[in-house]
Design an enzyme around this catalytic site. Structure first.
Site, PDB file in Angstrom:
ATOM      1  N   ARG A 110     -18.230  15.941  15.016  1.00  0.00           N
ATOM      2  CA  ARG A 110     -18.316  16.604  16.335  1.00  0.00           C
ATOM      3  C   ARG A 110     -17.067  17.452  16.610  1.00  0.00           C
ATOM      4  O   ARG A 110     -16.544  17.469  17.722  1.00  0.00           O
ATOM      5  CB  ARG A 110     -18.484  15.575  17.471  1.00  0.00           C
ATOM      6  CG  ARG A 110     -19.760  14.770  17.411  1.00  0.00           C
ATOM      7  CD  ARG A 110     -20.996  15.622  17.664  1.00  0.00           C
ATOM      8  NE  ARG A 110     -22.175  14.801  17.811  1.00  0.00           N
ATOM      9  CZ  ARG A 110     -22.887  14.313  16.787  1.00  0.00           C
ATOM     10  NH1 ARG A 110     -22.539  14.585  15.542  1.00  0.00           N
ATOM     11  NH2 ARG A 110     -23.966  13.572  17.022  1.00  0.00           N
ATOM     12  N   SER A 157     -25.329  12.761  24.134  1.00  0.00           N
ATOM     13  CA  SER A 157     -24.213  11.800  24.154  1.00  0.00           C
ATOM     14  C   SER A 157     -23.065  12.382  24.968  1.00  0.00           C
ATOM     15  O   SER A 157     -22.624  13.498  24.683  1.00  0.00           O
ATOM     16  CB  SER A 157     -23.695  11.532  22.734  1.00  0.00           C
ATOM     17  OG  SER A 157     -24.720  11.059  21.909  1.00  0.00           O
ATOM     18  N   GLU A 213     -17.460  14.026  24.546  1.00  0.00           N
ATOM     19  CA  GLU A 213     -18.013  15.035  23.636  1.00  0.00           C
ATOM     20  C   GLU A 213     -18.366  16.307  24.410  1.00  0.00           C
ATOM     21  O   GLU A 213     -18.202  17.423  23.935  1.00  0.00           O
ATOM     22  CB  GLU A 213     -19.269  14.471  22.956  1.00  0.00           C
ATOM     23  CG  GLU A 213     -19.939  15.478  22.052  1.00  0.00           C
ATOM     24  CD  GLU A 213     -21.350  15.088  21.632  1.00  0.00           C
ATOM     25  OE1 GLU A 213     -21.512  14.079  20.940  1.00  0.00           O
ATOM     26  OE2 GLU A 213     -22.290  15.828  21.996  1.00  0.00           O
TER      27      GLU A 213
HETATM   28  P1  FAD Z   1     -23.539  25.240  25.396  1.00  0.00           P
HETATM   29  O1  FAD Z   1     -23.727  23.946  26.097  1.00  0.00           O
HETATM   30  O2  FAD Z   1     -24.023  26.460  26.060  1.00  0.00           O
HETATM   31  O3  FAD Z   1     -21.992  25.416  25.034  1.00  0.00           O
HETATM   32  C1  FAD Z   1     -21.245  24.356  24.510  1.00  0.00           C
HETATM   33  C2  FAD Z   1     -19.810  24.840  24.251  1.00  0.00           C
HETATM   34  O4  FAD Z   1     -19.816  25.808  23.199  1.00  0.00           O
HETATM   35  C3  FAD Z   1     -19.223  25.569  25.468  1.00  0.00           C
HETATM   36  O5  FAD Z   1     -17.859  25.247  25.525  1.00  0.00           O
HETATM   37  C4  FAD Z   1     -19.431  27.045  25.156  1.00  0.00           C
HETATM   38  O6  FAD Z   1     -18.456  27.885  25.743  1.00  0.00           O
HETATM   39  C5  FAD Z   1     -19.324  27.075  23.644  1.00  0.00           C
HETATM   40  N1  FAD Z   1     -20.199  28.109  23.048  1.00  0.00           N
HETATM   41  C6  FAD Z   1     -21.564  28.131  23.049  1.00  0.00           C
HETATM   42  N2  FAD Z   1     -22.008  29.187  22.349  1.00  0.00           N
HETATM   43  C7  FAD Z   1     -20.932  29.871  21.916  1.00  0.00           C
HETATM   44  C8  FAD Z   1     -20.734  31.052  21.138  1.00  0.00           C
HETATM   45  N3  FAD Z   1     -21.754  31.776  20.689  1.00  0.00           N
HETATM   46  N4  FAD Z   1     -19.463  31.441  20.873  1.00  0.00           N
HETATM   47  C9  FAD Z   1     -18.412  30.731  21.326  1.00  0.00           C
HETATM   48  N5  FAD Z   1     -18.517  29.618  22.071  1.00  0.00           N
HETATM   49  C10 FAD Z   1     -19.762  29.178  22.353  1.00  0.00           C
HETATM   50  N6  FAD Z   1     -25.520  17.345  19.784  1.00  0.00           N
HETATM   51  C11 FAD Z   1     -25.417  16.863  18.518  1.00  0.00           C
HETATM   52  O7  FAD Z   1     -24.471  17.205  17.799  1.00  0.00           O
HETATM   53  N7  FAD Z   1     -26.346  15.992  18.031  1.00  0.00           N
HETATM   54  C12 FAD Z   1     -27.406  15.576  18.746  1.00  0.00           C
HETATM   55  O8  FAD Z   1     -28.221  14.793  18.258  1.00  0.00           O
HETATM   56  C13 FAD Z   1     -27.548  16.078  20.073  1.00  0.00           C
HETATM   57  N8  FAD Z   1     -28.585  15.663  20.851  1.00  0.00           N
HETATM   58  C14 FAD Z   1     -28.703  16.138  22.115  1.00  0.00           C
HETATM   59  C15 FAD Z   1     -29.778  15.694  22.884  1.00  0.00           C
HETATM   60  C16 FAD Z   1     -29.947  16.155  24.180  1.00  0.00           C
HETATM   61  C17 FAD Z   1     -31.123  15.686  24.992  1.00  0.00           C
HETATM   62  C18 FAD Z   1     -29.008  17.084  24.728  1.00  0.00           C
HETATM   63  C19 FAD Z   1     -29.201  17.614  26.119  1.00  0.00           C
HETATM   64  C20 FAD Z   1     -27.926  17.506  23.976  1.00  0.00           C
HETATM   65  C21 FAD Z   1     -27.754  17.024  22.666  1.00  0.00           C
HETATM   66  N9  FAD Z   1     -26.672  17.432  21.860  1.00  0.00           N
HETATM   67  C22 FAD Z   1     -26.566  16.976  20.569  1.00  0.00           C
HETATM   68  C23 FAD Z   1     -25.624  18.326  22.394  1.00  0.00           C
HETATM   69  C24 FAD Z   1     -25.991  19.837  22.302  1.00  0.00           C
HETATM   70  O9  FAD Z   1     -27.359  20.012  22.069  1.00  0.00           O
HETATM   71  C25 FAD Z   1     -25.216  20.542  21.191  1.00  0.00           C
HETATM   72  O10 FAD Z   1     -23.827  20.392  21.381  1.00  0.00           O
HETATM   73  C26 FAD Z   1     -25.540  22.037  21.110  1.00  0.00           C
HETATM   74  O11 FAD Z   1     -24.974  22.609  19.958  1.00  0.00           O
HETATM   75  C27 FAD Z   1     -25.072  22.824  22.342  1.00  0.00           C
HETATM   76  O12 FAD Z   1     -25.602  24.132  22.238  1.00  0.00           O
HETATM   77  P2  FAD Z   1     -25.675  25.085  23.502  1.00  0.00           P
HETATM   78  O13 FAD Z   1     -26.112  26.406  23.020  1.00  0.00           O
HETATM   79  O14 FAD Z   1     -26.491  24.449  24.556  1.00  0.00           O
HETATM   80  O15 FAD Z   1     -24.148  25.135  23.921  1.00  0.00           O
HETATM   81  N1  EPU Z   2     -26.607   1.012  21.170  1.00  0.00           N
HETATM   82  C1  EPU Z   2     -26.335   0.103  22.174  1.00  0.00           C
HETATM   83  N2  EPU Z   2     -26.796   0.407  23.428  1.00  0.00           N
HETATM   84  C2  EPU Z   2     -27.517   1.512  23.707  1.00  0.00           C
HETATM   85  C3  EPU Z   2     -27.819   2.419  22.668  1.00  0.00           C
HETATM   86  C4  EPU Z   2     -27.331   2.151  21.403  1.00  0.00           C
HETATM   87  O1  EPU Z   2     -25.704  -0.911  21.967  1.00  0.00           O
HETATM   88  O2  EPU Z   2     -27.866   1.699  24.879  1.00  0.00           O
HETATM   89  C5  EPU Z   2     -26.040   0.752  19.826  1.00  0.00           C
HETATM   90  C6  EPU Z   2     -27.017   0.147  18.837  1.00  0.00           C
HETATM   91  O3  EPU Z   2     -26.295  -0.785  18.093  1.00  0.00           O
HETATM   92  C7  EPU Z   2     -27.387   1.307  17.945  1.00  0.00           C
HETATM   93  C8  EPU Z   2     -26.108   2.140  17.959  1.00  0.00           C
HETATM   94  O4  EPU Z   2     -25.577   1.971  19.277  1.00  0.00           O
HETATM   95  O5  EPU Z   2     -27.708   0.871  16.682  1.00  0.00           O
HETATM   96  C9  EPU Z   2     -26.317   3.624  17.689  1.00  0.00           C
HETATM   97  O6  EPU Z   2     -27.268   4.164  18.614  1.00  0.00           O
HETATM   98  P1  EPU Z   2     -28.134   5.466  18.275  1.00  0.00           P
HETATM   99  O7  EPU Z   2     -28.772   5.305  16.944  1.00  0.00           O
HETATM  100  O8  EPU Z   2     -29.004   5.731  19.453  1.00  0.00           O
HETATM  101  O9  EPU Z   2     -27.074   6.600  18.073  1.00  0.00           O
HETATM  102  P2  EPU Z   2     -25.722   6.978  18.845  1.00  0.00           P
HETATM  103  O10 EPU Z   2     -24.566   6.542  18.003  1.00  0.00           O
HETATM  104  O11 EPU Z   2     -25.752   6.497  20.237  1.00  0.00           O
HETATM  105  C10 EPU Z   2     -25.461   9.266  17.636  1.00  0.00           C
HETATM  106  C11 EPU Z   2     -25.111  10.646  18.050  1.00  0.00           C
HETATM  107  C12 EPU Z   2     -26.348  11.371  18.576  1.00  0.00           C
HETATM  108  C13 EPU Z   2     -27.371  11.456  17.457  1.00  0.00           C
HETATM  109  C14 EPU Z   2     -27.710  10.020  17.027  1.00  0.00           C
HETATM  110  C15 EPU Z   2     -28.629   9.996  15.803  1.00  0.00           C
HETATM  111  C16 EPU Z   2     -22.794  10.693  18.697  1.00  0.00           C
HETATM  112  C17 EPU Z   2     -21.825  10.759  19.816  1.00  0.00           C
HETATM  113  N3  EPU Z   2     -24.073  10.631  19.047  1.00  0.00           N
HETATM  114  O12 EPU Z   2     -25.841   8.567  18.809  1.00  0.00           O
HETATM  115  O13 EPU Z   2     -25.976  12.698  18.943  1.00  0.00           O
HETATM  116  O14 EPU Z   2     -28.539  12.109  17.870  1.00  0.00           O
HETATM  117  O15 EPU Z   2     -26.504   9.306  16.650  1.00  0.00           O
HETATM  118  O16 EPU Z   2     -27.940  10.412  14.663  1.00  0.00           O
HETATM  119  O17 EPU Z   2     -22.396  10.716  17.538  1.00  0.00           O
HETATM  120  C18 EPU Z   2     -25.153  14.016  20.753  1.00  0.00           C
HETATM  121  O18 EPU Z   2     -24.157  14.244  20.063  1.00  0.00           O
HETATM  122  O19 EPU Z   2     -25.323  14.519  21.888  1.00  0.00           O
HETATM  123  C19 EPU Z   2     -26.193  13.122  20.241  1.00  0.00           C
HETATM  124  C20 EPU Z   2     -27.274  12.780  20.944  1.00  0.00           C
END
Ligand code: FAD
Ligand code: EPU
Length: 334
Positions: free
Chosen positions: A160, A234, A330
């Site tokens: 990240r 997250s 994050e």
């Molecule tokens: P924004 O929210 O618009 O911007 C994020 C940051 O990046 C800001 O600081 C912005 O200024 C900067 N930025 C954006 N675009 C540019 C650009 N073109 N040039 C320079 N700076 C820029 N993330 C994960 O890694 N894994 C996950 O599994 C994951 N699951 C998610 C699930 C949900 C339901 C949600 C809501 C979010 C999740 N995220 C996850 C977080 C998010 O989707 C990612 O971080 C994504 O890359 C953000 O993209 P965005 O275009 O919405 O960025």
């Molecule tokens: N868990 C709990 N309580 C909860 C949820 C989870 O105790 O309410 C524990 C469980 O032990 C579970 C572990 O946490 O096994 C991991 O949970 P999960 O698999 O849901 O994944 P996460 O670690 O919470 C990360 C990423 C997600 C990504 C998933 C799948 C980060 C910060 N988050 O979540 O990314 O989608 O793994 O790979 O690394 C994001 O970055 O926004 C994001 C959603």
């Protein structure tokens, strides 16, 4: 580029926070990027707004990235090199790769946001990260008024993390990303519940398409849909701690889950730490912690960014008190 004033950012962030931007403009073509230096400052780049928390009215200019297009730069027997403009929707790119049978992005299906944001925090999920396929990132340095192309190694990718979240934070506009995708995908089913889900689906032909579907199913069952409940995924990173500290904690909390990072380091799920502190399902007004996933802060409707920020601070303090671990946010705070 058309400059608008006093625009609500409510439709532009997945937390559903209603604050205004002093100035707002959409970037539709590369020429627009060249004009930025002549516009009001400071400049804030907005993609899909799925990783930001808006805590106050935004001073200066919000630039909404809408650069679109994909170009096949090169191919050989084993790979394609695809250049994608930064305003493309990430999940649409994943679907496009899958339709072409190209591997590398399938485990990252359904992550919200734009392609341009994917290198910023090196998006990751289900055993894959953006850095596994990113070859190059092209950007404009806003104050130097110059274009640059970084190789994968220049981007300083980590969990990240990247140079765009560090040294170059808020200094660049990413305009396009080149991905190297495989014509002979090596499927990665080893992470979490993917295999279980494939079995439940009765998937007999393993392909990038079935893997992406399994990931989509798992994600849809675990994470709240921002269209229904405001959130930014997250809120915190999963902390990495020294193994000695982990072993001490394990004596006190024998059920503590962990993933080994190296001989010396261990990653602990922040969701578990937060849940153990009693936060899961917590709600104060419209700000809360999701009932099924303690790592996701949610907005039930009218929560302000300040309220969510305060809640995140209370969570940090309680996790620090109980485990002596300080979770790092994050989400990017504006
Ligand atoms: P924004 O929210 O618009 O911007 C994020 C940051 O990046 C800001 O600081 C912005 O200024 C900067 N930025 C954006 N675009 C540019 C650009 N073109 N040039 C320079 N700076 C820029 N993330 C994960 O890694 N894994 C996950 O599994 C994951 N699951 C998610 C699930 C949900 C339901 C949600 C809501 C979010 C999740 N995220 C996850 C977080 C998010 O989707 C990612 O971080 C994504 O890359 C953000 O993209 P965005 O275009 O919405 O960025
Ligand atoms: N868990 C709990 N309580 C909860 C949820 C989870 O105790 O309410 C524990 C469980 O032990 C579970 C572990 O946490 O096994 C991991 O949970 P999960 O698999 O849901 O994944 P996460 O670690 O919470 C990360 C990423 C997600 C990504 C998933 C799948 C980060 C910060 N988050 O979540 O990314 O989608 O793994 O790979 O690394 C994001 O970055 O926004 C994001 C959603």
């Amino acid at each position: 580029m058309q400059l608008q004033q006093n625009i609500s950012l409510l439709p532009y962030n997945t937390f559903g926070i209603d604050v205004r931007a002093e100035y707002f403009a959409a970037v539709e073509q590369l020429q627009d990027v060249d004009e930025i230096s002549a516009l009001p400052h400071p400049v804030h780049i907005l993609g899909g707004g799925s990783n930001i928390l808006l805590t106050a009215p935004v001073k200066g200019l919000v630039l909404h990235n809408r650069l679109k297009g994909k170009t096949l730069l090169q191919e050989n027997d084993s790979h394609v090199w695809l250049q994608v403009q930064a305003g493309e929707v990430w999940h649409s790119l994943v679907l496009y790769a899958i339709d072409n049978g190209w591997g590398g992005l399938e485990n990252l299906a359904l992550i919200p946001g734009t392609v341009g944001a994917s290198p910023i925090q090196n998006i990751g999920a289900y055993g894959a990260e953006a850095r596994d396929t990113i070859e190059q990132v092209t950007f404009r340095h806003l104050s130097e008024k110059t274009m640059h192309t970084f190789s994968n190694a220049d981007c300083g990718f980590g969990y990240r993390d990247s140079i765009f979240k560090g040294e170059l934070k808020d200094k660049v506009f990413i305009t396009s990303v080149v991905f190297k995708l495989s014509k002979h995908p090596v499927l990665n089913t080893g992470y979490g519940a993917i295999e279980q889900e494939l079995e439940r689906m009765g998937a007999t032909d393993l392909s990038v398409k079935t893997i992406a579907q399994a990931v989509i199913n798992i994600r849809s069952s675990k994470l709240p849909d921002p269209a229904v409940l405001g959130n930014a995924g997250s809120f915190f990173k999963n902390p990495t701690i020294p193994r000695v500290q982990y072993e001490k904690l394990l004596a006190a909390f024998p059920a503590m889950p962990h993933y080994s990072v190296s001989n010396e380091l261990v990653k602990v799920p922040a969701a578990w730490l937060i849940e153990q502190c009693g936060w899961k399902g917590y709600r104060n007004g419209d700000a809360g912690v999701h009932k099924n996933q303690a790592l996701v802060l949610v907005n039930y409707g009218a929560a302000t960014g300040e309220e969510l920020w305060r809640l995140s601070g209370e969570i940090v303090v309680s996790v620090k008190e109980k485990f002596n671990i300080e979770p790092e946010r994050e989400v990017q705070v504006w």
